[in-house]
Motif scaffolding. Structure first.
Motif, PDB file in Angstrom:
ATOM      1  N   VAL A  64       1.023  -1.208  -0.108  1.00 43.17           N
ATOM      2  CA  VAL A  64       0.615   0.456   0.032  1.00 43.17           C
ATOM      3  C   VAL A  64       1.170   1.113   0.367  1.00 43.17           C
ATOM      4  CG1 VAL A  64      -1.748   1.271   1.312  1.00 43.17           C
ATOM      5  CG2 VAL A  64      -1.666  -1.395   1.038  1.00 43.17           C
ATOM      6  N   LYS A  65       1.573   0.704   0.334  1.00 43.49           N
ATOM      7  CA  LYS A  65       2.976   2.386   0.785  1.00 43.49           C
ATOM      8  C   LYS A  65       3.383   2.597  -0.947  1.00 43.49           C
ATOM      9  CE  LYS A  65       6.963   3.931   3.406  1.00 43.49           C
ATOM     10  NZ  LYS A  65       7.351   5.144   1.935  1.00 43.49           N
ATOM     11  N   GLU A  66       3.798   1.561  -1.102  1.00 43.62           N
ATOM     12  CA  GLU A  66       4.185   1.788  -2.807  1.00 43.62           C
ATOM     13  C   GLU A  66       3.598   2.292  -3.875  1.00 43.62           C
ATOM     14  OE1 GLU A  66       5.871  -2.181  -3.822  1.00 43.62           O
ATOM     15  OE2 GLU A  66       7.157  -2.361  -2.238  1.00 43.62           O
ATOM     16  N   ILE A  67       1.995   1.932  -3.635  1.00 45.11           N
ATOM     17  CA  ILE A  67       1.169   2.117  -4.937  1.00 45.11           C
ATOM     18  C   ILE A  67       0.623   3.882  -4.439  1.00 45.11           C
ATOM     19  CG2 ILE A  67      -1.264   2.779  -5.092  1.00 45.11           C
ATOM     20  CD1 ILE A  67      -1.941  -0.646  -4.423  1.00 45.11           C
ATOM     21  N   THR A  68       0.968   4.170  -2.760  1.00 38.83           N
ATOM     22  CA  THR A  68       1.329   5.655  -2.269  1.00 38.83           C
ATOM     23  C   THR A  68       1.926   6.140  -3.086  1.00 38.83           C
ATOM     24  OG1 THR A  68      -0.484   5.038  -0.068  1.00 38.83           O
ATOM     25  CG2 THR A  68       0.644   7.076  -0.558  1.00 38.83           C
ATOM     26  N   ASP A  69       3.250   6.012  -2.503  1.00 39.98           N
ATOM     27  CA  ASP A  69       4.007   6.914  -3.042  1.00 39.98           C
ATOM     28  C   ASP A  69       4.315   7.068  -4.614  1.00 39.98           C
ATOM     29  OD1 ASP A  69       5.600   7.077  -0.770  1.00 39.98           O
ATOM     30  OD2 ASP A  69       6.447   5.471  -0.833  1.00 39.98           O
ATOM     31  N   LYS A  70       3.720   6.082  -5.524  1.00 38.69           N
ATOM     32  CA  LYS A  70       3.384   6.073  -6.725  1.00 38.69           C
ATOM     33  C   LYS A  70       2.833   7.321  -7.222  1.00 38.69           C
ATOM     34  CE  LYS A  70       5.441   1.468  -8.683  1.00 38.69           C
ATOM     35  NZ  LYS A  70       4.223  -0.025  -9.342  1.00 38.69           N
ATOM     36  N   LYS A  71       1.704   7.214  -6.396  1.00 36.71           N
ATOM     37  CA  LYS A  71       0.418   7.934  -6.936  1.00 36.71           C
ATOM     38  C   LYS A  71       0.968   9.594  -6.869  1.00 36.71           C
ATOM     39  CE  LYS A  71      -3.898   6.616  -6.352  1.00 36.71           C
ATOM     40  NZ  LYS A  71      -5.427   6.251  -5.591  1.00 36.71           N
ATOM     41  N   LYS A  72       1.869   9.516  -5.574  1.00 40.65           N
ATOM     42  CA  LYS A  72       2.149  11.022  -5.094  1.00 40.65           C
ATOM     43  C   LYS A  72       3.522  11.472  -6.334  1.00 40.65           C
ATOM     44  CE  LYS A  72       1.561  10.462  -0.665  1.00 40.65           C
ATOM     45  NZ  LYS A  72       2.400  10.670   0.723  1.00 40.65           N
ATOM     46  N   ALA A  73       4.116  10.277  -6.680  1.00 39.38           N
ATOM     47  CA  ALA A  73       5.300  10.580  -7.612  1.00 39.38           C
ATOM     48  C   ALA A  73       4.526  11.552  -8.618  1.00 39.38           C
ATOM     49  CB  ALA A  73       5.609   9.349  -8.394  1.00 39.38           C
ATOM     50  N   GLY A  74       5.375  12.151  -9.682  1.00 36.94           N
ATOM     51  CA  GLY A  74       5.306  13.496 -10.495  1.00 36.94           C
ATOM     52  C   GLY A  74       4.737  12.319 -12.023  1.00 36.94           C
ATOM     53  N   LYS A  75       3.880  12.819 -12.878  1.00 36.25           N
ATOM     54  CA  LYS A  75       4.083  12.519 -13.548  1.00 36.25           C
ATOM     55  C   LYS A  75       4.372  12.962 -14.676  1.00 36.25           C
ATOM     56  CE  LYS A  75      -0.019  10.345 -12.273  1.00 36.25           C
ATOM     57  NZ  LYS A  75      -1.625  10.119 -12.719  1.00 36.25           N
ATOM     58  N   LEU A  76       4.852  12.095 -15.797  1.00 30.92           N
ATOM     59  CA  LEU A  76       5.884  12.903 -16.861  1.00 30.92           C
ATOM     60  C   LEU A  76       5.219  13.182 -18.447  1.00 30.92           C
ATOM     61  CD1 LEU A  76       8.652  12.950 -18.516  1.00 30.92           C
ATOM     62  CD2 LEU A  76       8.282  11.194 -19.206  1.00 30.92           C
ATOM     63  N   ASP A  77       4.729  14.445 -18.404  1.00 29.08           N
ATOM     64  CA  ASP A  77       4.267  15.014 -19.690  1.00 29.08           C
ATOM     65  C   ASP A  77       5.513  14.962 -20.631  1.00 29.08           C
ATOM     66  OD1 ASP A  77       2.977  16.251 -21.738  1.00 29.08           O
ATOM     67  OD2 ASP A  77       3.148  18.277 -20.255  1.00 29.08           O
ATOM     68  N   ARG A  78       5.211  13.997 -21.735  1.00 29.96           N
ATOM     69  CA  ARG A  78       5.813  13.425 -22.822  1.00 29.96           C
ATOM     70  C   ARG A  78       5.891  14.385 -23.971  1.00 29.96           C
ATOM     71  NH1 ARG A  78       6.784   7.289 -23.404  1.00 29.96           N
ATOM     72  NH2 ARG A  78       6.084   6.973 -21.426  1.00 29.96           N
ATOM     73  N   GLY A  79       5.071  15.186 -24.115  1.00 23.26           N
ATOM     74  CA  GLY A  79       5.600  16.341 -25.285  1.00 23.26           C
ATOM     75  C   GLY A  79       6.182  17.631 -24.618  1.00 23.26           C
ATOM     76  N   ALA A  80       6.033  17.946 -23.157  1.00 22.33           N
ATOM     77  CA  ALA A  80       7.548  19.104 -22.903  1.00 22.33           C
ATOM     78  C   ALA A  80       7.959  18.306 -22.314  1.00 22.33           C
ATOM     79  CB  ALA A  80       6.843  18.912 -21.510  1.00 22.33           C
ATOM     80  N   ALA A  81       8.589  17.069 -21.665  1.00 24.58           N
ATOM     81  CA  ALA A  81       9.848  16.801 -22.211  1.00 24.58           C
ATOM     82  C   ALA A  81      10.489  16.765 -23.690  1.00 24.58           C
ATOM     83  CB  ALA A  81       9.780  15.607 -21.313  1.00 24.58           C
ATOM     84  N   SER A  82      10.158  16.343 -24.492  1.00 25.42           N
ATOM     85  CA  SER A  82      10.613  15.398 -25.996  1.00 25.42           C
ATOM     86  C   SER A  82      11.508  16.955 -26.582  1.00 25.42           C
ATOM     87  CB  SER A  82       9.898  15.175 -27.023  1.00 25.42           C
ATOM     88  OG  SER A  82       8.424  16.150 -26.921  1.00 25.42           O
ATOM     89  N   ARG A  83      10.413  18.850 -26.385  1.00 22.76           N
ATOM     90  CA  ARG A  83      10.410  19.953 -26.893  1.00 22.76           C
ATOM     91  C   ARG A  83      12.198  20.404 -25.436  1.00 22.76           C
ATOM     92  NH1 ARG A  83       4.887  20.235 -26.849  1.00 22.76           N
ATOM     93  NH2 ARG A  83       4.066  20.962 -24.392  1.00 22.76           N
ATOM     94  N   PHE A  84      11.579  20.207 -24.695  1.00 29.07           N
ATOM     95  CA  PHE A  84      12.814  20.536 -23.313  1.00 29.07           C
ATOM     96  C   PHE A  84      14.490  19.694 -24.202  1.00 29.07           C
ATOM     97  CE2 PHE A  84      15.440  19.709 -19.678  1.00 29.07           C
ATOM     98  CZ  PHE A  84      15.785  21.435 -19.267  1.00 29.07           C
ATOM     99  N   VAL A  85      14.164  18.778 -24.220  1.00 24.07           N
ATOM    100  CA  VAL A  85      15.250  17.612 -24.769  1.00 24.07           C
ATOM    101  C   VAL A  85      15.654  18.603 -26.296  1.00 24.07           C
ATOM    102  CG1 VAL A  85      16.556  15.506 -25.027  1.00 24.07           C
ATOM    103  CG2 VAL A  85      15.009  15.790 -23.744  1.00 24.07           C
ATOM    104  N   LYS A  86      14.794  18.311 -26.880  1.00 23.44           N
ATOM    105  CA  LYS A  86      14.470  18.870 -28.337  1.00 23.44           C
ATOM    106  C   LYS A  86      15.639  20.267 -28.501  1.00 23.44           C
ATOM    107  CE  LYS A  86      12.841  19.398 -32.867  1.00 23.44           C
ATOM    108  NZ  LYS A  86      11.748  19.816 -33.741  1.00 23.44           N
ATOM    109  N   ASN A  87      15.626  20.895 -27.644  1.00 23.57           N
ATOM    110  CA  ASN A  87      15.453  22.857 -27.470  1.00 23.57           C
ATOM    111  C   ASN A  87      16.942  22.641 -26.618  1.00 23.57           C
ATOM    112  OD1 ASN A  87      13.643  23.673 -28.767  1.00 23.57           O
ATOM    113  ND2 ASN A  87      12.284  24.200 -27.220  1.00 23.57           N
ATOM    114  N   ALA A  88      17.015  21.606 -25.972  1.00 22.22           N
ATOM    115  CA  ALA A  88      18.246  21.383 -25.020  1.00 22.22           C
ATOM    116  C   ALA A  88      19.418  21.267 -25.378  1.00 22.22           C
ATOM    117  CB  ALA A  88      18.224  20.619 -24.337  1.00 22.22           C
ATOM    118  N   LEU A  89      19.689  20.352 -27.070  1.00 25.43           N
ATOM    119  CA  LEU A  89      20.671  19.488 -27.675  1.00 25.43           C
ATOM    120  C   LEU A  89      21.048  20.547 -28.640  1.00 25.43           C
ATOM    121  CD1 LEU A  89      18.921  15.987 -28.330  1.00 25.43           C
ATOM    122  CD2 LEU A  89      20.614  16.731 -26.926  1.00 25.43           C
ATOM    123  N   TRP A  90      22.412  20.510 -28.628  1.00 27.23           N
ATOM    124  CA  TRP A  90      23.419  21.314 -29.799  1.00 27.23           C
ATOM    125  C   TRP A  90      22.897  20.647 -31.335  1.00 27.23           C
ATOM    126  CZ3 TRP A  90      27.899  19.629 -32.704  1.00 27.23           C
ATOM    127  CH2 TRP A  90      27.753  21.015 -33.428  1.00 27.23           C
TER     128      TRP A  90
END
Length: 173
Positions: free
Chosen positions: A129-155
């Protein structure tokens, strides 16, 4: 709670109180002794332990009265399924822990009793139950925002034609 659980809780509380009385000290005497002098019926070294034990039994007794005053269905209706699981696990763990203490007061080694395996089983479910609670509290990844961030950060290297055009313009001056 079910009648069986209530009677077990009452038996555990009575067993603890009986063991406490057999030590020569009663609850009312212990309260008086805390403010006055120490009773000579038991060693002075354990006075603080007996006082803490009596206070703990009183706190557990009050907590159980509070828990038993509200019906289980009424309590669970207000909770989501994860919270219901937590309440059930804590109740089961508390009940088994009190039975552990009861066995100890009766001279039975609780480490060799099946209650030990039951406590371990409940502890495993509490960790799940603690693991499930921790997973709920963990931040969720916004794939679109993450890919834009990585794309703009790369040389990105400049195209070869663009650098030649820039060099020709510099040479003519």
């Amino acid at each position: 709670m079910k009648n069986g659980e209530e009677s077990l809780i009452e038996n555990v509380m009575l067993g603890s109180r009986q063991a406490f009385r057999e030590s020569g000290v009663h609850g009312s005497e212990l309260v008086i002794m805390a403010d006055e002098e120490i009773n000579e019926d038991y060693p002075v070294e354990i006075h603080e332990y007996l006082s803490a034990f009596e206070n703990s039994i009183g706190a557990v007794d009050e907590m159980l009265k509070t828990m038993m005053s509200v019906s289980r269905n009424e309590l669970l209706q207000k909770l989501d399924p994860l919270e219901q699981a937590k309440v059930d696990l804590v109740s089961a763990y508390t009940l088994n822990s009190m039975f552990w203490v009861y066995l100890a007061t009766q001279g039975v080694n609780p480490k060799e009793h099946p209650v030990k395996q039951e406590l371990e089983r409940i502890r495993v479910y509490m960790n799940r139950v603690k693991e499930i609670t921790d997973k709920k509290k963990a931040g969720k990844l916004d794939r679109g925002a993450a890919s834009r961030f990585v794309k703009n950060a790369l040389w990105e290297p400049k195209p070869k034609n663009a650098s030649k055009v820039a060099n020709k313009g510099k040479n003519k001056n």
